[in-house]
Scaffold this active site. Structure first.
Site, PDB file in Angstrom:
ATOM      1  N   CYS A 207      -4.926  -4.282   3.180  1.00  0.00           N
ATOM      2  CA  CYS A 207      -4.663  -5.678   3.536  1.00  0.00           C
ATOM      3  C   CYS A 207      -3.379  -5.832   4.343  1.00  0.00           C
ATOM      4  O   CYS A 207      -3.180  -6.838   5.020  1.00  0.00           O
ATOM      5  CB  CYS A 207      -4.593  -6.544   2.279  1.00  0.00           C
ATOM      6  SG  CYS A 207      -3.324  -6.042   1.102  1.00  0.00           S
TER       7      CYS A 207
ATOM      8  N   GLN B 179      -4.378   3.819  -2.449  1.00  0.00           N
ATOM      9  CA  GLN B 179      -5.071   3.590  -1.190  1.00  0.00           C
ATOM     10  C   GLN B 179      -4.862   4.766  -0.232  1.00  0.00           C
ATOM     11  O   GLN B 179      -5.779   5.163   0.492  1.00  0.00           O
ATOM     12  CB  GLN B 179      -4.564   2.288  -0.561  1.00  0.00           C
ATOM     13  CG  GLN B 179      -4.958   1.056  -1.363  1.00  0.00           C
ATOM     14  CD  GLN B 179      -4.197  -0.195  -0.937  1.00  0.00           C
ATOM     15  OE1 GLN B 179      -3.064  -0.115  -0.453  1.00  0.00           O
ATOM     16  NE2 GLN B 179      -4.819  -1.351  -1.118  1.00  0.00           N
TER      17      GLN B 179
ATOM     18  N   GLY C 121     -12.478  -5.683  -8.662  1.00  0.00           N
ATOM     19  CA  GLY C 121     -11.969  -4.382  -8.248  1.00  0.00           C
ATOM     20  C   GLY C 121     -10.562  -4.124  -8.776  1.00  0.00           C
ATOM     21  O   GLY C 121     -10.101  -4.794  -9.712  1.00  0.00           O
TER      22      GLY C 121
ATOM     23  N   MET D  14      -7.528  -4.676  -7.434  1.00  0.00           N
ATOM     24  CA  MET D  14      -6.576  -5.782  -7.300  1.00  0.00           C
ATOM     25  C   MET D  14      -6.851  -6.865  -8.336  1.00  0.00           C
ATOM     26  O   MET D  14      -5.924  -7.451  -8.905  1.00  0.00           O
ATOM     27  CB  MET D  14      -6.640  -6.364  -5.892  1.00  0.00           C
ATOM     28  CG  MET D  14      -6.131  -5.425  -4.814  1.00  0.00           C
ATOM     29  SD  MET D  14      -6.238  -6.129  -3.154  1.00  0.00           S
ATOM     30  CE  MET D  14      -4.870  -7.275  -3.171  1.00  0.00           C
ATOM     31  N   ALA D  15      -8.137  -7.127  -8.587  1.00  0.00           N
ATOM     32  CA  ALA D  15      -8.507  -8.125  -9.582  1.00  0.00           C
ATOM     33  C   ALA D  15      -8.073  -7.696 -10.976  1.00  0.00           C
ATOM     34  O   ALA D  15      -7.566  -8.498 -11.769  1.00  0.00           O
ATOM     35  CB  ALA D  15     -10.021  -8.354  -9.554  1.00  0.00           C
TER      36      ALA D  15
END
Length: 437
Positions: free
Chosen positions: A55, A132, A203, A205-206
Site C-alpha cells: 500500500c 511483505q 487478512g 492487516m484486518a
C-alpha cells in the site's frame, strides 16, 4: 569497450515520493505482476528480478549485466512493468520521472535493508513490511527470478531486520498501518470504547487491527468478509466479535460507528450510494478508515453529511505518537543498515572481480606449466630424479600462489585513486587473460 558486469539496482516509488492517488494508479496485484514481469525481463535482459508491491510502495529490485546503467533505463523498466499489464496503465513517463527514485550497488542494498527493517515506512518501525518483503522474495523464488545476488540480498535484508529489532528499542512497541488506523479512529471519535467497530476484510492487516482494537475495548466488534469462514476464524482468534457474511454488509454498516476497510479487492467496496443508504438508516456520524490499496472506499463518500473519510496518507497525523523514541532507535538501526550494506557491497564486488582474478591465476598456472615442460625436457634438468622434480614443481606452485595472492590483495584493496574494478581491468590489459587470444 568496458566489460559487462552484474549491476544491482532498485527503482520505485513510495509514500515519500508520491501521494496516494499516484501510488494507487501504479499498484500491481500479484496476478498483474505475473503477466507483466516476463515481458519486462525479456525486453531489458534482466538477469534477476523481484517486485515489492504494497500500500505504500511499488519497487523493482533487479540485476542486469551491463557496462553501465542510466536513470533513463531504470525508469523504462519501471514504466514497462505498467505497460505490459493485462490492462495497460496510462502513459506515466513524466510522472514517474518526477515521483520515482532509483539506487545502484551499495545504495540499492542499503535501501532494501531499510525497507525490510521498517526504517523506510510511513509508520516508522512497522513490522508488516518484513512479511511483505519475504512474500515478494518467495514469489520471485517460485517464479525462478531470484538468482544468487538477489537471494543473498534478501537474506541480508532479513538479517538486518532481525538485528535492528534485537539491537534497538524500535521493536519494543509493535506498530503498523493497522495500529495507526485504530489510533486515528480513537483520536477522531474521542473514545471508541462506546463505538461499534466494523472491520471489512480478514487478512493480515484486518487481524492486526482487530487485535489492537482490544486495547480500546470497543462496545462491539464486527468482521465482514467475502468468505464467511475467514471472518469467523478472525473472530475466534481475537476472542470477541461477530462475523458477518458479505451479503449482510449493508445491514452491518447501519450498526457501525467506525469502519476500517482493508480488503484485497481490486474494485471499490464501499461506494457513495451504499454509504448514503446506510447513513439514511443511521442518522449518526460514521468514521470510515480505508487502509487498502487499491482503495476500498470511494473518495466521493466524503461529500456526504456526517461521513468522515480517512485514508493511508491521513495516518501521517497519528504516527507522531512516540515518534521521537522510535526516531532515536531508527538512527541506531541505520548504522546497522550501513554496516550490513558495506558487507554486501564487498561480497558483490568479489563476484565481479572473480572472473578477472580466476583468469589471472589460470594464466599463471598455464605459463608455469608451459615453461616447466620446456625446461625439464632439456639438459641438464631432464636428468633430475622424481623427488627433485616434485620439489621443483612444489616451488613453482608456491611462486604462483604468492604472486596470485599478492595481486588479489592489491585488487581487493587498491591504492588511493583506484577502484577494485579498475585494477581488475588493468589485469586484463597487462596480461593475455582471454583464452581465445
Amino acid at each position: 569497450m568496458a566489460e559487462k558486469v552484474p549491476i544491482l539496482f532498485c527503482v520505485g516509488t513510495n509514500h515519500e515520493s508520491a501521494g496516494l492517488d499516484f501510488r494507487e494508479t501504479l499498484f500491481l496485484s500479484r496476478e498483474e505482476i505475473d503477466v507483466s514481469l516476463p515481458q519486462v525481463i525479456k525486453k531489458h535482459g534482466l538477469r534477476e528480478v523481484m517486485v515489492l508491491s504494497t500500500c505504500n510502495r511499488l519497487e523493482v529490485y533487479g540485476v542486469m549485466d551491463r557496462s553501465e546503467l542510466t536513470s533513463h533505463h531504470l525508469r523504462e523498466v519501471f514504466i514497462d512493468l505498467q505497460r505490459f499489464c493485462p490492462n495497460p496503465k496510462q502513459e506515466l513517463d513524466e510522472e514517474i520521472k518526477h515521483r520515482s527514485y532509483h539506487y545502484l550497488h551499495k545504495d540499492a542494498a542499503r535501501h532494501a535493508f531499510s525497507v525490510a527493517s521498517g526504517l523506510d515506512s510511513l509508520v516508522l518501525g512497522e513490522t508488516q513490511i518484513t512479511g511483505q518483503f519475504k512474500n515478494a522474495a518467495q514469489f520471485a523464488q517460485e517464479s525462478g527470478t531470484l538468482g544468487p545476488i538477489l537471494k543473498r540480498l534478501t537474506q541480508e535484508a532479513f538479517s538486518s531486520s532481525k538485528k535492528v529489532r534485537s539491537s534497538t528499542d524500535i521493536g519494543k512497541k509493535p506498530v503498523s498501518i493497522s495500529h495507526a488506523a485504530i489510533d486515528l479512529a480513537n483520536r477522531v471519535y474521542g473514545d471508541i470504547a462506546d463505538c461499534r467497530v466494523l472491520v471489512i476484510g480478514a487478512g493480515e492487516m484486518a487481524e492486526v487491527a482487530a487485535k489492537y482494537l482490544l486495547k480500546y475495548n470497543p462496545k462491539e466488534l464486527f468482521v465482514c468478509n467475502r468468505t464467511l469462514a475467514r471472518a469467523e476464524t478472525l473472530v475466534e482468534k481475537v476472542g470477541i466479535g461477530i462475523a458477518y457474511p458479505w451479503e449482510e454488509l449493508n445491514e452491518v454498516l447501519t450498526l457501525s460507528d467506525v469502519v476500517i476497510s482493508c480488503t484485497s479487492a481490486n474494485e471499490i467496496v464501499l461506494d457513495k450510494p451504499r454509504i448514503q443508504r446506510s447513513q439514511s438508516a443511521r442518522n449518526k456520524p460514521v468514521f470510515l478508515i480505508d487502509i487498502a490499496l487499491p482503495r476500498d472506499i470511494d473518495k466521493a463518500c466524503a461529500e456526504l453529511e456526517d461521513v468522515y473519510l480517512f485514508d493511508i496518507d491521513d495516518l501521517k497525523q497519528v504516527v507522531g505518537e512516540n515518534f521521537e523514541e522510535r526516531r532515536k532507535a531508527a538512527e541506531k538501526g541505520k548504522k546497522i543498515i550501513v554496516e550490513n550494506a558495506e558487507g554486501f557491497d564487498k561480497w558483490l564486488s568479489n563476484i565481479n572481480l572473480k572472473p578477472a582474478l580466476g583468469s589471472f591465476r589460470e594464466y599463471l598456472e598455464a605459463l608455469v606449466n608451459q615453461e616447466f615442460q620446456k625446461s625439464f625436457g632439456r639438459s641438464p634438468l631432464n636428468s633430475l630424479d622424481e623427488n627433485q622434480i616434485k620439489a621443483a614443481e612444489a616451488m613453482m606452485k608456491s611462486v604462483v600462489n604468492k604472486i596470485n595472492g599478492d595481486v588479489a590483495r592489491l585488487v581487493h584493496n587498491p591504492p588511493v585513486g583506484y577502484t577494485p574494478e579498475s585494477m581488475a581491468e588493468a589485469l586484463k590489459s597487462l596480461f593475455p587473460l582471454d583464452k581465445n587470444s
